[in-house]
Structure formats: C-alpha cells, structure tokens
Design a protein around this motif. Structure first.
Motif, mmCIF file in Angstrom:
data_model
loop_
_atom_site.group_PDB
_atom_site.id
_atom_site.type_symbol
_atom_site.label_atom_id
_atom_site.label_comp_id
_atom_site.label_asym_id
_atom_site.label_seq_id
_atom_site.Cartn_x
_atom_site.Cartn_y
_atom_site.Cartn_z
ATOM 1 N N ARG A 56 49.944 19.730 -24.134
ATOM 2 C CA ARG A 56 51.054 20.676 -23.978
ATOM 3 C C ARG A 56 52.427 20.027 -24.092
ATOM 4 N NH1 ARG A 56 47.165 22.423 -20.282
ATOM 5 N NH2 ARG A 56 47.962 21.054 -18.660
ATOM 6 N N SER A 57 52.515 18.721 -23.982
ATOM 7 C CA SER A 57 53.822 18.064 -23.935
ATOM 8 C C SER A 57 54.426 17.885 -25.314
ATOM 9 C CB SER A 57 53.694 16.710 -23.234
ATOM 10 O OG SER A 57 53.221 16.886 -21.911
ATOM 11 N N ASP A 58 55.716 17.585 -25.341
ATOM 12 C CA ASP A 58 56.472 17.418 -26.575
ATOM 13 C C ASP A 58 56.326 15.981 -27.067
ATOM 14 O OD1 ASP A 58 58.874 16.715 -28.252
ATOM 15 O OD2 ASP A 58 59.356 18.820 -27.902
ATOM 16 N N LEU A 59 55.706 15.805 -28.226
ATOM 17 C CA LEU A 59 55.433 14.471 -28.747
ATOM 18 C C LEU A 59 56.718 13.681 -28.987
ATOM 19 C CD1 LEU A 59 53.587 12.283 -29.903
ATOM 20 C CD2 LEU A 59 53.631 13.507 -32.083
ATOM 21 N N ARG A 60 57.721 14.293 -29.574
ATOM 22 C CA ARG A 60 58.962 13.575 -29.878
ATOM 23 C C ARG A 60 59.617 13.050 -28.611
ATOM 24 N NH1 ARG A 60 64.372 14.423 -30.046
ATOM 25 N NH2 ARG A 60 64.146 16.552 -29.284
ATOM 26 N N LEU A 61 59.699 13.890 -27.590
ATOM 27 C CA LEU A 61 60.348 13.474 -26.350
ATOM 28 C C LEU A 61 59.546 12.395 -25.643
ATOM 29 C CD1 LEU A 61 61.619 16.905 -24.953
ATOM 30 C CD2 LEU A 61 62.891 15.166 -26.203
ATOM 31 N N TRP A 62 58.243 12.528 -25.651
ATOM 32 C CA TRP A 62 57.415 11.512 -25.003
ATOM 33 C C TRP A 62 57.517 10.177 -25.730
ATOM 34 C CZ3 TRP A 62 52.162 12.521 -22.326
ATOM 35 C CH2 TRP A 62 52.344 13.385 -21.247
ATOM 36 N N ALA A 63 57.563 10.214 -27.055
ATOM 37 C CA ALA A 63 57.593 8.973 -27.829
ATOM 38 C C ALA A 63 58.897 8.210 -27.642
ATOM 39 C CB ALA A 63 57.368 9.269 -29.305
ATOM 40 N N LEU A 70 47.164 7.525 -15.489
ATOM 41 C CA LEU A 70 46.704 8.783 -14.896
ATOM 42 C C LEU A 70 46.610 8.666 -13.377
ATOM 43 C CD1 LEU A 70 43.912 9.703 -17.484
ATOM 44 C CD2 LEU A 70 46.069 10.922 -17.138
ATOM 45 N N ALA A 71 46.134 7.509 -12.887
ATOM 46 C CA ALA A 71 46.014 7.310 -11.441
ATOM 47 C C ALA A 71 47.371 7.362 -10.753
ATOM 48 C CB ALA A 71 45.331 5.970 -11.158
ATOM 49 N N ALA A 72 48.417 6.953 -11.473
ATOM 50 C CA ALA A 72 49.773 6.990 -10.910
ATOM 51 C C ALA A 72 50.428 8.351 -11.088
ATOM 52 C CB ALA A 72 50.632 5.909 -11.570
ATOM 53 N N GLY A 73 49.689 9.314 -11.628
ATOM 54 C CA GLY A 73 50.273 10.629 -11.884
ATOM 55 C C GLY A 73 51.280 10.615 -12.994
ATOM 56 N N GLY A 74 51.147 9.639 -13.913
ATOM 57 C CA GLY A 74 52.119 9.484 -14.984
ATOM 58 C C GLY A 74 51.640 10.038 -16.308
ATOM 59 N N ALA A 75 52.391 9.725 -17.351
ATOM 60 C CA ALA A 75 52.135 10.264 -18.687
ATOM 61 C C ALA A 75 51.443 9.222 -19.547
ATOM 62 C CB ALA A 75 53.459 10.668 -19.335
ATOM 63 N N THR A 76 50.451 9.669 -20.312
ATOM 64 C CA THR A 76 49.758 8.766 -21.225
ATOM 65 C C THR A 76 49.372 9.500 -22.497
ATOM 66 O OG1 THR A 76 48.009 7.095 -21.413
ATOM 67 C CG2 THR A 76 47.438 9.151 -20.288
ATOM 68 N N MET A 77 49.333 8.751 -23.596
ATOM 69 C CA MET A 77 49.076 9.305 -24.915
ATOM 70 C C MET A 77 48.039 8.433 -25.623
ATOM 71 S SD MET A 77 51.831 9.625 -28.051
ATOM 72 C CE MET A 77 53.144 9.908 -26.867
ATOM 73 N N ARG A 137 40.669 14.296 -19.959
ATOM 74 C CA ARG A 137 41.773 14.232 -18.993
ATOM 75 C C ARG A 137 43.103 13.991 -19.698
ATOM 76 N NH1 ARG A 137 41.097 9.934 -14.592
ATOM 77 N NH2 ARG A 137 43.017 10.924 -13.850
ATOM 78 N N ILE A 138 43.090 13.114 -20.711
ATOM 79 C CA ILE A 138 44.326 12.848 -21.448
ATOM 80 C C ILE A 138 44.798 14.118 -22.161
ATOM 81 C CG2 ILE A 138 45.367 11.509 -23.316
ATOM 82 C CD1 ILE A 138 43.408 9.242 -22.606
ATOM 83 N N ALA A 139 43.846 14.880 -22.731
ATOM 84 C CA ALA A 139 44.218 16.131 -23.404
ATOM 85 C C ALA A 139 44.842 17.124 -22.440
ATOM 86 C CB ALA A 139 42.989 16.744 -24.075
ATOM 87 N N GLU A 140 44.362 17.125 -21.187
ATOM 88 C CA GLU A 140 44.885 18.062 -20.184
ATOM 89 C C GLU A 140 46.217 17.604 -19.616
ATOM 90 O OE1 GLU A 140 43.834 21.063 -18.995
ATOM 91 O OE2 GLU A 140 42.489 21.020 -20.726
ATOM 92 N N GLN A 141 46.347 16.311 -19.356
ATOM 93 C CA GLN A 141 47.530 15.796 -18.660
ATOM 94 C C GLN A 141 48.513 15.080 -19.575
ATOM 95 O OE1 GLN A 141 46.507 13.679 -14.974
ATOM 96 N NE2 GLN A 141 44.466 14.566 -15.077
ATOM 97 N N GLY A 142 48.073 14.735 -20.789
ATOM 98 C CA GLY A 142 48.928 13.980 -21.696
ATOM 99 C C GLY A 142 48.848 14.509 -23.107
ATOM 100 N N LEU A 143 48.681 13.600 -24.068
ATOM 101 C CA LEU A 143 48.644 13.981 -25.479
ATOM 102 C C LEU A 143 47.594 13.166 -26.220
ATOM 103 C CD1 LEU A 143 52.447 14.157 -26.389
ATOM 104 C CD2 LEU A 143 50.864 16.083 -26.343
ATOM 105 N N LEU A 144 46.888 13.835 -27.137
ATOM 106 C CA LEU A 144 46.040 13.183 -28.121
ATOM 107 C C LEU A 144 46.713 13.337 -29.477
ATOM 108 C CD1 LEU A 144 42.501 14.531 -27.091
ATOM 109 C CD2 LEU A 144 43.585 12.377 -26.396
ATOM 110 N N VAL A 145 46.783 12.267 -30.243
ATOM 111 C CA VAL A 145 47.487 12.271 -31.525
ATOM 112 C C VAL A 145 46.595 11.616 -32.579
ATOM 113 C CG1 VAL A 145 49.552 11.503 -32.771
ATOM 114 C CG2 VAL A 145 49.698 12.065 -30.334
ATOM 115 N N THR A 146 46.525 12.203 -33.774
ATOM 116 C CA THR A 146 45.747 11.614 -34.854
ATOM 117 C C THR A 146 46.271 12.080 -36.201
ATOM 118 O OG1 THR A 146 43.519 11.332 -35.775
ATOM 119 C CG2 THR A 146 44.047 13.474 -34.801
ATOM 120 N N GLU A 147 45.998 11.287 -37.232
ATOM 121 C CA GLU A 147 46.315 11.680 -38.613
ATOM 122 C C GLU A 147 45.159 12.423 -39.267
ATOM 123 O OE1 GLU A 147 48.419 8.452 -40.968
ATOM 124 O OE2 GLU A 147 47.497 7.287 -39.355
ATOM 125 N N LEU A 148 43.994 12.392 -38.629
ATOM 126 C CA LEU A 148 42.773 12.892 -39.243
ATOM 127 C C LEU A 148 42.496 14.335 -38.846
ATOM 128 C CD1 LEU A 148 40.971 9.585 -38.595
ATOM 129 C CD2 LEU A 148 41.301 10.545 -40.874
#
Length: 402
Positions: A129-136, A187-194, A215-226
């Motif tokens: 759900r998060s904004d990739l540009r802002l997170w990056a 994730l354990a620190a309640g932080g953001a991960t991609m 968990r990453i998909a729910e709390q963070g971001l998954l990114v791929t070119e494929l």
C-alpha cells in the motif's frame, strides 16, 4: 469537476499521471518479452517508444529487423514471447494480488532508477500500500550471504531494526540468510522494509519465506521487474541487484564470499555513486573475505545502524562518540589525579613525598589525600599513605599488582 479533470485526479491517485493506458499496456507486455536489464531493448524502447516497439515485434512488416543489433535468432525468440504476452491479464492478476504496475514518469516512479540508463527497468510491478517513490528516498540496502553464520544473521537483524528505528526503509532481496534477517529486524522494530524480487509479485520465493514475504506485502512493499507468475533464474537474481543498488541511498554488505551476488550489488552501487559499506568479520572466515575485499577499496567500514545513518543521512544523523568504559579515576580532577599517581604501587610514603612527586604544596597534597581516602582510592598506614589494595588482574598483574 468535468470528466477530463476527474480522470486526471483518478490517474494521480492511482500513480498513473505520467503514463497513458496504451503505454502502460505496452510496457507491461514488454516485461514478458525482454529480460531485466537488457540494454539493447532499452535502447530500442528509448528510440521507438513502447507502443511502437510492441507493434514491430508483433508484425512481419520488416520494421523489427531494422532495429539496431536485431538478429533473426533474437527476433524469433522475442516474437514467441510477444505472441504469448497478455498484458491486460497480467495487470488483472497483479491487481487481484494487491499489486500495480508503474511506468517511468508516474508520480510513484523512483527517478533514481533513471541512473541505470538503457538498463533501467521497463516498468515495475509493485505490491503493497505504500508509496514506492517516497519510501525509496530514504532507503538503505542490507545484503549478504544466504548461508550466513549466526554472527551474520545477528548483525543483519541489528542493522535492520536499528535503521528502521531511525526512520530508514530497509531494502533487501527476501532470500535466506542475511536478507531475511534484515527484513525481520525491520519488521520486529515496527519499521518499513522493501523486498526486490527476482520473480513475480504473486510468487513466494523462496517457498520457505512465504510467511515473511506475505508480511512484507502487508506491512511494506514487494517490487519486481518480472510479470506475475514469472519464476526466478540465476541471471534474474544477478540482474535484480542493480535495481537494489540504484533504488537506495547506500548498500551495506554483511558477510559475502569472493563470488557473491551481494558484491555485485555493492559494486553496482559504487558505479552509480551510491554509498557502499561493509560489516567486518573474522579474518579467517571465507564468508567475510568478499566484504574485506570491498573494505580494502572504496567501501566504508560500519558496525551498527548509527554509523550507516551517519554516512547516508543528512545533517544531524551523527553516530555517538565511541569511547571505552568510564573508570572511577576518570572522574577525578587533574590535581587529585596527579596526587593519586604520585603514590607508588607498593608500600606507603609520607605526605611530603607525595607533594613533591605531584608538584603541589604539602597542605594541598594532604587535602587531596583525604579526598581520595573518602573515595576509597587510598588508606592511612601509620604516618604514611598507600594505595588501597585490590585484586590482582589485567594491567595490575602486569605491573606486579598492589
């Protein structure tokens, strides 16, 4: 609001302001046709545009043959893939999995990827759900060996949690070993991960990390070119590393052998002008040999998250001053410390001798000796003074003890 304005507002909300539907479909199709990082394909795309490139690959009018560097063998392979590409279906599958497809020029597109030139991703499939540009914009990669040691897993986890607590997005590849430890730490620190994947956003690879990837998909971001459903290959793992390097402010390597994909990420980061860091390990460990080779070059040695943040962050992101433990004698003022140092390690001496050795008056020495007595450093012995005996250990043992 008129229909045109409403459409623009909807596009902006969806992150689609920079790419129309035809271009989006064409780029999605191209992720089925070309392998990630294909610079030849990137050149064709730059010169013809995505819609025209897809058209040429799908027709037999001879226009594809005129593309620079195109051969009949290549074209045959591309056309087989083009015939099987179903961009609308892929977009629907991604949407059903909670994903979306981003194109260069979209509001959410991380422009630092443009540093890759013709090797820039054709587009990115993103889940979360998060904004990739802002997170990056405020992200750090933590990468390393899959078959890491307990030390490597510990350091990666500490870096992940420490960076997350400082407001940094932790980026890695969701693999076993260092990658997984870094993600879990964040994730354990309640932080953001991609996680940058070498497969589709709807594919859990490795299967043993299905729960973590979920968990990453729910709390963070998954990114791929494929495209959705695509599975990883050896070359895709190597090629996705350039995206990790370009996407982040810097890359930290925790344990890597000489022939490690993590070193590919680090060297890619160096070429792009990003910060490259390494966590040292035992000189006898083959898993630290690649990191140490980096540290002999342009990489910076780091041992915790504060040192990473100081390097990649802005003003105010300073690591704490490193110092050893504070000993009781460190708290003494200069004159009192000098009086204490005037006492011999063995035996008692007269107060006048202490004064002479310390370079102070007899009265000054006496006053300081009583201060030291109250603090437990010295004791009276007849008319003289001596150091308070303590157990013989460490430096005292080398000096003969007291």
């Amino acid at each position: 609001m008129n229909q045109h304005a409403a459409g623009e507002a909807h596009a902006e909300q969806d992150g689609r302001a920079g790419c129309d539907d035809r271009e989006r479909l064409a780029r999605a199709a191209l992720t089925r046709i070309f392998e990630p990082g294909d610079e030849r394909a990137g050149r064709w795309l730059r010169e013809t545009g995505p819609v025209e490139l897809v058209r040429r690959l799908g027709t037999a009018d001879g226009s594809a043959e005129r593309l620079p560097g195109m051969t009949s063998v290549r074209l045959g392979g591309y056309r087989l893939r083009a015939a099987a590409a179903e961009a609308e279906r892929d977009l629907a599958v991604a949407a059903a999995a909670g994903g979306r497809f981003l194109c260069p020029g979209d509001r959410e597109w991380p422009t630092q990827l443009d540093d890759l030139g013709d090797a820039r991703p054709l587009g990115l499939w993103v889940r979360g759900r998060s904004d990739l540009r802002l997170w990056a914009l405020r992200s750090v990669a933590v990468v390393g060996a899959r078959a890491c040691t307990p030390y490597g897993a510990h350091m990666a986890g500490e870096l992940g949690s420490g960076l997350a607590e400082r407001g940094w997005v932790v980026v890695s590849g969701a693999a076993f070993g260092v990658d997984g430890a870094a993600h879990r730490g964040a994730l354990a620190a309640g932080g953001a991960t991609m996680a940058v994947l070498a497969c589709g956003v709807d594919v859990a690879y490795p299967r043993g990390h299905a729960g973590l990837i979920g968990r990453i998909a729910e709390q963070g971001l998954l990114v791929t070119e494929l495209a959705p459903g695509d599975h990883p290959t050896r070359s895709r793992f190597i090629l996705r590393n350039r995206v990790i390097a370009a996407l982040t402010r810097g890359t930290v390597v925790v344990e890597a052998e000489y022939r490690s994909g993590s070193l590919v990420t680090a060297r890619g980061a160096q070429r792009l002008g990003r910060f490259t860091m390494g966590v040292p390990g035992p000189a006898t460990s083959g898993l630290s040999a690649g990191v140490h080779e980096l540290l002999r070059g342009e990489a910076v040695l780091v041992t915790d998250a504060s040192e990473v943040a100081e390097l990649v962050g802005g003003i105010g992101d300073l690591a704490p001053v490193r110092r050893g433990p504070v000993l009781p004698r460190d708290l003494l003022d200069a004159v009192t410390a000098r009086v204490l140092e005037a006492l011999p390690y063995r035996g008692a001496v007269d107060g006048r001798e202490v004064a002479r050795a310390a370079g102070v008056t007899a009265d000054e020495a006496l006053g300081r000796l009583y201060e030291l007595h109250s603090l437990g450093f010295v004791e009276r012995e007849g008319d003289g003074w001596r150091l308070t005996p303590r157990p013989v250990r460490g430096e005292d043992a080398r000096r003969g003890g007291t």
